[in-house]
Design an enzyme around this catalytic site. Structure first.
Site, PDB file in Angstrom:
ATOM      1  N   HIS A   1     -40.266   2.003  -4.313  1.00 38.83           N
ATOM      2  CA  HIS A   1     -39.459   0.961  -4.951  1.00 38.83           C
ATOM      3  C   HIS A   1     -38.132   1.566  -5.403  1.00 38.83           C
ATOM      4  O   HIS A   1     -38.132   2.564  -6.124  1.00 38.83           O
ATOM      5  CB  HIS A   1     -40.209   0.383  -6.157  1.00 38.83           C
ATOM      6  CG  HIS A   1     -39.406  -0.594  -6.949  1.00 38.83           C
ATOM      7  ND1 HIS A   1     -39.277  -0.529  -8.315  1.00 38.83           N
ATOM      8  CD2 HIS A   1     -38.679  -1.662  -6.551  1.00 38.83           C
ATOM      9  CE1 HIS A   1     -38.516  -1.532  -8.726  1.00 38.83           C
ATOM     10  NE2 HIS A   1     -38.136  -2.230  -7.682  1.00 38.83           N
ATOM     11  N   SER A   2     -37.037   0.969  -4.951  1.00 40.59           N
ATOM     12  CA  SER A   2     -35.705   1.342  -5.435  1.00 40.59           C
ATOM     13  C   SER A   2     -35.444   2.830  -5.179  1.00 40.59           C
ATOM     14  O   SER A   2     -35.485   3.269  -4.019  1.00 40.59           O
ATOM     15  CB  SER A   2     -35.613   0.969  -6.918  1.00 40.59           C
ATOM     16  OG  SER A   2     -34.270   0.917  -7.334  1.00 40.59           O
ATOM     17  N   TYR A   3     -35.201   3.620  -6.206  1.00 41.50           N
ATOM     18  CA  TYR A   3     -35.052   5.078  -6.063  1.00 41.50           C
ATOM     19  C   TYR A   3     -36.246   5.684  -5.331  1.00 41.50           C
ATOM     20  O   TYR A   3     -36.115   6.688  -4.614  1.00 41.50           O
ATOM     21  CB  TYR A   3     -34.896   5.698  -7.456  1.00 41.50           C
ATOM     22  CG  TYR A   3     -35.244   7.151  -7.601  1.00 41.50           C
ATOM     23  CD1 TYR A   3     -34.462   8.146  -7.025  1.00 41.50           C
ATOM     24  CD2 TYR A   3     -36.358   7.539  -8.353  1.00 41.50           C
ATOM     25  CE1 TYR A   3     -34.787   9.493  -7.189  1.00 41.50           C
ATOM     26  CE2 TYR A   3     -36.677   8.879  -8.524  1.00 41.50           C
ATOM     27  CZ  TYR A   3     -35.896   9.857  -7.936  1.00 41.50           C
ATOM     28  OH  TYR A   3     -36.209  11.180  -8.103  1.00 41.50           O
TER      29      TYR A   3
ATOM     30  N   GLY B   1     -37.433   4.858  -2.726  1.00 42.52           N
ATOM     31  CA  GLY B   1     -37.118   4.919  -1.300  1.00 42.52           C
ATOM     32  C   GLY B   1     -36.590   6.288  -0.894  1.00 42.52           C
ATOM     33  O   GLY B   1     -36.852   6.762   0.229  1.00 42.52           O
TER      34      GLY B   1
ATOM     35  N   HIS C   1     -35.414  -7.632  -8.944  1.00 41.96           N
ATOM     36  CA  HIS C   1     -35.663  -6.226  -8.629  1.00 41.96           C
ATOM     37  C   HIS C   1     -36.908  -5.711  -9.343  1.00 41.96           C
ATOM     38  O   HIS C   1     -37.474  -4.691  -8.938  1.00 41.96           O
ATOM     39  CB  HIS C   1     -34.445  -5.394  -9.055  1.00 41.96           C
ATOM     40  CG  HIS C   1     -34.463  -3.986  -8.557  1.00 41.96           C
ATOM     41  ND1 HIS C   1     -34.473  -3.673  -7.215  1.00 41.96           N
ATOM     42  CD2 HIS C   1     -34.470  -2.789  -9.206  1.00 41.96           C
ATOM     43  CE1 HIS C   1     -34.483  -2.362  -7.068  1.00 41.96           C
ATOM     44  NE2 HIS C   1     -34.498  -1.800  -8.247  1.00 41.96           N
TER      45      HIS C   1
END
Lengths: 242, 242, 242
Positions: free
Chosen positions: C75-77, C79, C222
Site C-alpha cells: 500500500h502506497s510507500y 509499493g 487512500h
C-alpha cells in the site's frame, strides 16, 4: 417502453455469447436478437471474409426480417459492424448503442484504433494461422476479463472462435460521419475495461466521435457479457430507452 | 453532527428544484435553505440582471437572516454564485461545497469555462430571446439528465426557467483566489455528468482550483437533484461534514 | 482458492493498521501476515534507516518464515518495498498487488513520483524533526481519508508514526523492470484517492509500469484500510485470485 434490440457481438465471439444479456433484456419486456456476424460462424473461411462482407451479413439479417425501429447494440469489434449497418440502413435504426466498441471515422480500420503492440501480436498470429487471429489466454484473463474468477476466465476462453483478421485491417466506408446520422446514440462504458490501454481508451476517445450521445457507465471488464450479464443488461436498457 | 446548509441552484433552476435533496438532508438532522438567485424568479427581467446582482441577492439573503457557520452548496452555475458570496462573506461560511459547479478565477465569466459550441448556441438563443437562454430538450435529455427515463427528462425540463444570459458573460470579481479562503472546500463529482465535454471536465479541471479540497463522488448525471436526490443528498452530507 | 497473503503497509503505518483488512481476508480462507517494515517500529531510529534496510527487513521476514507462493500486497510507500522484495525473491512470489502504491523504475526514489509541494513540505518537516516526516492533520483529513467521518479521521491519525524520510529519498535498485518479472501483477485503484493530485495520479501513471496487469477498482480514499476494510479486502481478494 419496450423495444427491439439487435445485439452484435465482438471479435472471437458469436451471437450465442450474447444470450445471457439478451435473456435479461427479454426479462424487461424487449424483443432481442443475437445474430452471428459472417466470419465467426463455425464453417466460415477465416482467410476470405472481410469487413464489408461482415457488415453486409447484418444488413441482410435486418432486411430479411424487415426489422424496424432497431436499437442496434455493438460490442467491441461489433462497433465497426453497427457503424456500417447504420450507415446503410439509417431509416431502420432507432438508436446506436456502443458497448466499449470501436467508433470508426470514414476510411479507418479497426487496427487504426488499437495500440501498436496488439497489431504486432495480431500480425504474427494471423500469419501463422491462415488469416485467423486469437488472443493469448494470459491477455484474456488479465486485460479482457479481469473481473472474473479463473474458472469463468477459462470456460469463456474455451468458447471463443478464431477471428478473420481481414476484418481488422479492411477500412470502413461511411457515407457521412456517425455524429450526423439522425438516430439516437449511446455509449456504455464498462469502467474496468483494460482491453485497450489507458492511453488509447474506449471512452472518451471513441465515444466523443458520436457527437451528442448518452453516456451510461457500469463497473466491470470488457467481457461483462460473461462476467456480469445482469448489470450489463441493465446498462444497455438505460442506454437504449427513449 | 448537524449543521446549516444553503443550497444554491444552477442555471435554469430555482430553489424549488433543490427541495428534494434538501428534504433528504433535513432527514439527516440539518437545517437546509434553498433560496432562488435574482434573475431566476418568475417576474425577474432576464435582460437586466447580471452576475453581480445575482451574487448580491444571496449575500443579502444570508445577511438578512444572519446566517453563520454556513455550509454553502453550489450546483453548476451556482458555483459562480457561492464563489462570489464566500469572497464577500467569508466569516459566515464554514465550508464551500461545489456540486459539478463552476470554480472561477478572478476576472473569469462562466462562458470562459465552457466549450465554444455552447457559447455559439447560447449567443444565438439569447439574441432571439431578449437576453434569456434556454437549453434544447435533446441536449437536456442526452447530456444533462442521461440517467433519467423519458418521463422524468420531460417533467424536469418543463420546470426550467429562461436564464439571464448576462450572468454567463459578466466577469466575477474575487478579492483573493478561492484556494486561499480560510474555509473548508469540497467538490462533489457526479461521474456520468456529460453537461461539459470530457476535454473540459468539471473535475479535476475546476475542482483543483480549490487548493486543498475534499473529493466526494457518486454515480449520476448533472441533474441528480432530479434523478437521484437520495444519493446526491448523501454525497453532499459526506462533503459537508467536519 | 485460498492462498498466502503478506500485506506491506504504507508510510506512517505499521502492520497493526493492516489487521482489519487482514481479518476480512482470513474470513475468505486465506493465510494473511502483516509485518512492520524496518523504520516504522516503535523503537527504530528514524534518522538512520533507509530504503534498502526497509526492503531487507521484509526480505528477511519472508525468508526466515520460508514463505512461498506469496501474494505480496503493498500500500502506497509499501509499493517501493514489495517492488524491491520481488526483485530479490522473485521465486517466492506468486503475484504482486499494488494498492494505490508506488511502482518505481530502477534508480527512482519515492520523491521522484510525488508533486513538488509534498517534497517541499517533507523537506521542511524532516529537517526540524530529526529526519522523520509527518503529515499535517488537515491534509490527512481532506486528501488521504476524505471518505471518513471526523471521529475516524482523528482516531486513525492518532495511530500514525513518524516516518523515516530517508526511505523517500533513497533510490531503489532493481535488477530488471517490474514488467519483466515472471509473477502476476495487479493494481487496486481506490477511486476517490486524492493523496496524489490528479495531474500525477496513481493509476494509470504508475500502474502501467507493470506491463500486463489486472486492474481492480473500488470506491474509497487512500486510507480504506481504515475507512472501508470490508470493501478493500474484497478488492484485494479479486486482485489476488488466480
Amino acid at each position: 417502453m419496450t423495444g427491439l434490440y439487435v445485439l452484435v457481438h465482438g471479435a472471437w465471439h458469436t451471437g450465442a455469447e450474447m444470450e445471457a444479456v439478451a435473456g435479461h433484456l427479454r426479462g424487461k419486456g424487449h424483443v432481442v436478437l443475437c445474430p452471428t456476424i459472417a466470419g465467426n460462424n463455425a464453417g466460415d473461411d477465416r482467410n476470405a471474409i472481410g469487413l464489408e462482407q461482415s457488415i453486409a451479413s447484418i444488413v441482410d439479417y435486418i432486411e430479411s426480417k424487415d426489422l424496424r425501429e432497431v436499437r442496434l447494440v455493438g460490442h467491441s469489434y461489433g462497433g465497426m459492424i453497427i457503424s456500417g449497418v447504420a450507415d446503410r440502413l439509417t431509416g431502420r435504426i432507432k438508436r446506436l448503442i456502443y458497448v466499449n466498441a470501436f467508433v470508426p471515422l470514414n476510411g479507418q480500420c479497426l487496427n487504426d484504433m488499437v495500440p501498436p503492440h496488439y497489431i504486432g501480436l495480431f500480425d504474427a498470429v494471423a500469419a501463422g494461422n491462415n488469416g485467423a487471429v486469437m488472443l493469448p489466454f494470459e491477455i484474456w484473463r488479465e486485460s479482457f476479463i479481469n473481473d472474473a474468477d479463473i474458472e469463468l476466465a477459462k470456460s469463456s476462453f474455451a468458447k471463443l472462435n478464431p477471428h478473420p483478421y481481414k476484418t481488422f485491417t479492411d477500412k470502413i466506408y461511411l457515407n457521412r460521419p456517425l455524429a450526423e446520422l439522425p438516430v439516437g446514440k449511446s455509449y456504455v462504458n464498462c469502467r474496468q475495461d483494460t482491453a485497450l490501454p489507458h492511453g488509447l481508451p474506449w471512452h472518451p476517445r471513441l465515444s466523443e466521435r458520436l457527437g451528442l450521445f448518452r453516456l451510461v457507465e457500469c463497473d466491470g471488464s470488457h467481457e461483462m457479457f460473461f462476467s456480469n450479464p445482469v448489470e450489463l443488461a441493465d446498462a444497455i436498457n438505460r442506454a437504449g430507452r427513449d
